[in-house]
Enzyme design. Sequence first.
Site, PDB file in Angstrom:
ATOM      1  N   GLY A  45       0.851  -1.182   0.000  1.00  0.00           N
ATOM      2  CA  GLY A  45       0.000   0.000   0.000  1.00  0.00           C
ATOM      3  C   GLY A  45       0.890   1.236   0.000  1.00  0.00           C
ATOM      4  O   GLY A  45       2.016   1.197   0.502  1.00  0.00           O
ATOM      5  N   GLN A  50       3.083   9.992   1.090  1.00  0.00           N
ATOM      6  CA  GLN A  50       4.371   9.287   1.171  1.00  0.00           C
ATOM      7  C   GLN A  50       5.260   9.568  -0.041  1.00  0.00           C
ATOM      8  O   GLN A  50       6.444   9.225  -0.029  1.00  0.00           O
ATOM      9  CB  GLN A  50       4.144   7.781   1.292  1.00  0.00           C
ATOM     10  CG  GLN A  50       3.472   7.382   2.593  1.00  0.00           C
ATOM     11  CD  GLN A  50       3.284   5.881   2.667  1.00  0.00           C
ATOM     12  OE1 GLN A  50       2.327   5.344   2.109  1.00  0.00           O
ATOM     13  NE2 GLN A  50       4.203   5.183   3.327  1.00  0.00           N
ATOM     14  N   CYS A  96       5.489   0.081   7.709  1.00  0.00           N
ATOM     15  CA  CYS A  96       5.163   1.205   6.832  1.00  0.00           C
ATOM     16  C   CYS A  96       6.421   1.583   6.059  1.00  0.00           C
ATOM     17  O   CYS A  96       7.499   1.662   6.650  1.00  0.00           O
ATOM     18  CB  CYS A  96       4.679   2.383   7.684  1.00  0.00           C
ATOM     19  SG  CYS A  96       4.232   3.831   6.720  1.00  0.00           S
ATOM     20  N   LEU A  97       6.278   1.829   4.767  1.00  0.00           N
ATOM     21  CA  LEU A  97       7.445   2.210   3.960  1.00  0.00           C
ATOM     22  C   LEU A  97       8.057   3.519   4.454  1.00  0.00           C
ATOM     23  O   LEU A  97       9.232   3.772   4.232  1.00  0.00           O
ATOM     24  CB  LEU A  97       7.065   2.332   2.482  1.00  0.00           C
ATOM     25  CG  LEU A  97       6.635   1.018   1.794  1.00  0.00           C
ATOM     26  CD1 LEU A  97       6.198   1.297   0.359  1.00  0.00           C
ATOM     27  CD2 LEU A  97       7.744  -0.016   1.830  1.00  0.00           C
ATOM     28  N   HIS A 138      -4.853   1.376   7.128  1.00  0.00           N
ATOM     29  CA  HIS A 138      -3.494   1.913   7.287  1.00  0.00           C
ATOM     30  C   HIS A 138      -3.263   3.045   6.274  1.00  0.00           C
ATOM     31  O   HIS A 138      -2.763   4.118   6.644  1.00  0.00           O
ATOM     32  CB  HIS A 138      -2.466   0.785   7.092  1.00  0.00           C
ATOM     33  CG  HIS A 138      -1.040   1.241   7.167  1.00  0.00           C
ATOM     34  ND1 HIS A 138      -0.195   0.889   8.202  1.00  0.00           N
ATOM     35  CD2 HIS A 138      -0.305   2.042   6.347  1.00  0.00           C
ATOM     36  CE1 HIS A 138       0.993   1.455   7.993  1.00  0.00           C
ATOM     37  NE2 HIS A 138       0.950   2.157   6.879  1.00  0.00           N
ATOM     38  N   GLU A 139      -3.647   2.820   5.015  1.00  0.00           N
ATOM     39  CA  GLU A 139      -3.442   3.850   3.984  1.00  0.00           C
ATOM     40  C   GLU A 139      -4.359   5.048   4.213  1.00  0.00           C
ATOM     41  O   GLU A 139      -3.975   6.194   4.006  1.00  0.00           O
ATOM     42  CB  GLU A 139      -3.655   3.265   2.582  1.00  0.00           C
ATOM     43  CG  GLU A 139      -2.688   2.151   2.211  1.00  0.00           C
ATOM     44  CD  GLU A 139      -1.239   2.468   2.515  1.00  0.00           C
ATOM     45  OE1 GLU A 139      -0.808   3.616   2.320  1.00  0.00           O
ATOM     46  OE2 GLU A 139      -0.524   1.558   2.976  1.00  0.00           O
ATOM     47  N   HIS A 142      -2.990   7.449   6.496  1.00  0.00           N
ATOM     48  CA  HIS A 142      -1.991   8.343   5.893  1.00  0.00           C
ATOM     49  C   HIS A 142      -2.635   9.615   5.341  1.00  0.00           C
ATOM     50  O   HIS A 142      -2.079  10.703   5.494  1.00  0.00           O
ATOM     51  CB  HIS A 142      -1.247   7.644   4.752  1.00  0.00           C
ATOM     52  CG  HIS A 142      -0.075   6.815   5.199  1.00  0.00           C
ATOM     53  ND1 HIS A 142       1.003   7.343   5.846  1.00  0.00           N
ATOM     54  CD2 HIS A 142       0.188   5.492   5.066  1.00  0.00           C
ATOM     55  CE1 HIS A 142       1.883   6.378   6.113  1.00  0.00           C
ATOM     56  NE2 HIS A 142       1.413   5.242   5.644  1.00  0.00           N
TER      57      HIS A 142
HETATM   58 NI    NI Z   1       2.277   3.342   5.759  1.00  0.00          NI
END
Ligand code: NI
Length: 185
Positions: A45, A50, A96-97, A138-139, A142
Amino acid sequence: MIYPIVVYGDPVLKRKAKDIEKGSIDVKELSEDMFETMKAAHGIGLAAPQVGKSLRMFIVDGRPLEEDDMMDFVKVFINAEIVDESGDEWNFEEGCLSIPGIREPISRRPKIRIKYFDENWEEHEDEYDGMKARIIQHEYDHIEGTLFTDHLSPFKKRLLKGKLTNISKGKCDADYRIKAPLKSR
Ligand code: NI
């Protein structure tokens, strides 16, 4: 085009992202770039903040999880709004990236109903549960300016403080290009 991934400490990750006005940007191009960026980082995701864009858009791709029901879970969510969350909270370890090297169990509700537009500006209202719901939650966080670490207890946050500071200085192991806010150049 592959974007560097913005990491912990950058204010764009804490900002509530803005709705995208139809026609104001090329959402197909941005989603293609985001898929390319996510794939290079082996994510499932990725949200627009991000890649440094404070816009209400995120993408998901459940295929790396190699589960039967994830094979068609490749989607773009624009101007999404979670209209309902239900069920008893369950814990699952998230990563998370934007927070490389940290994984923590996070508690979320198992079922959601979400309204959104896809990359063709078609409107949808769908229900998801389990892992799909979790990836979306989760996304969605963001685009609301929330990171998974914001869900942790104050004690846990204190334990992770040093690591998080290092991430914001670019001192972390990520096998993809990152943009760290406090990196000295
Ligand atoms: Ni994330």
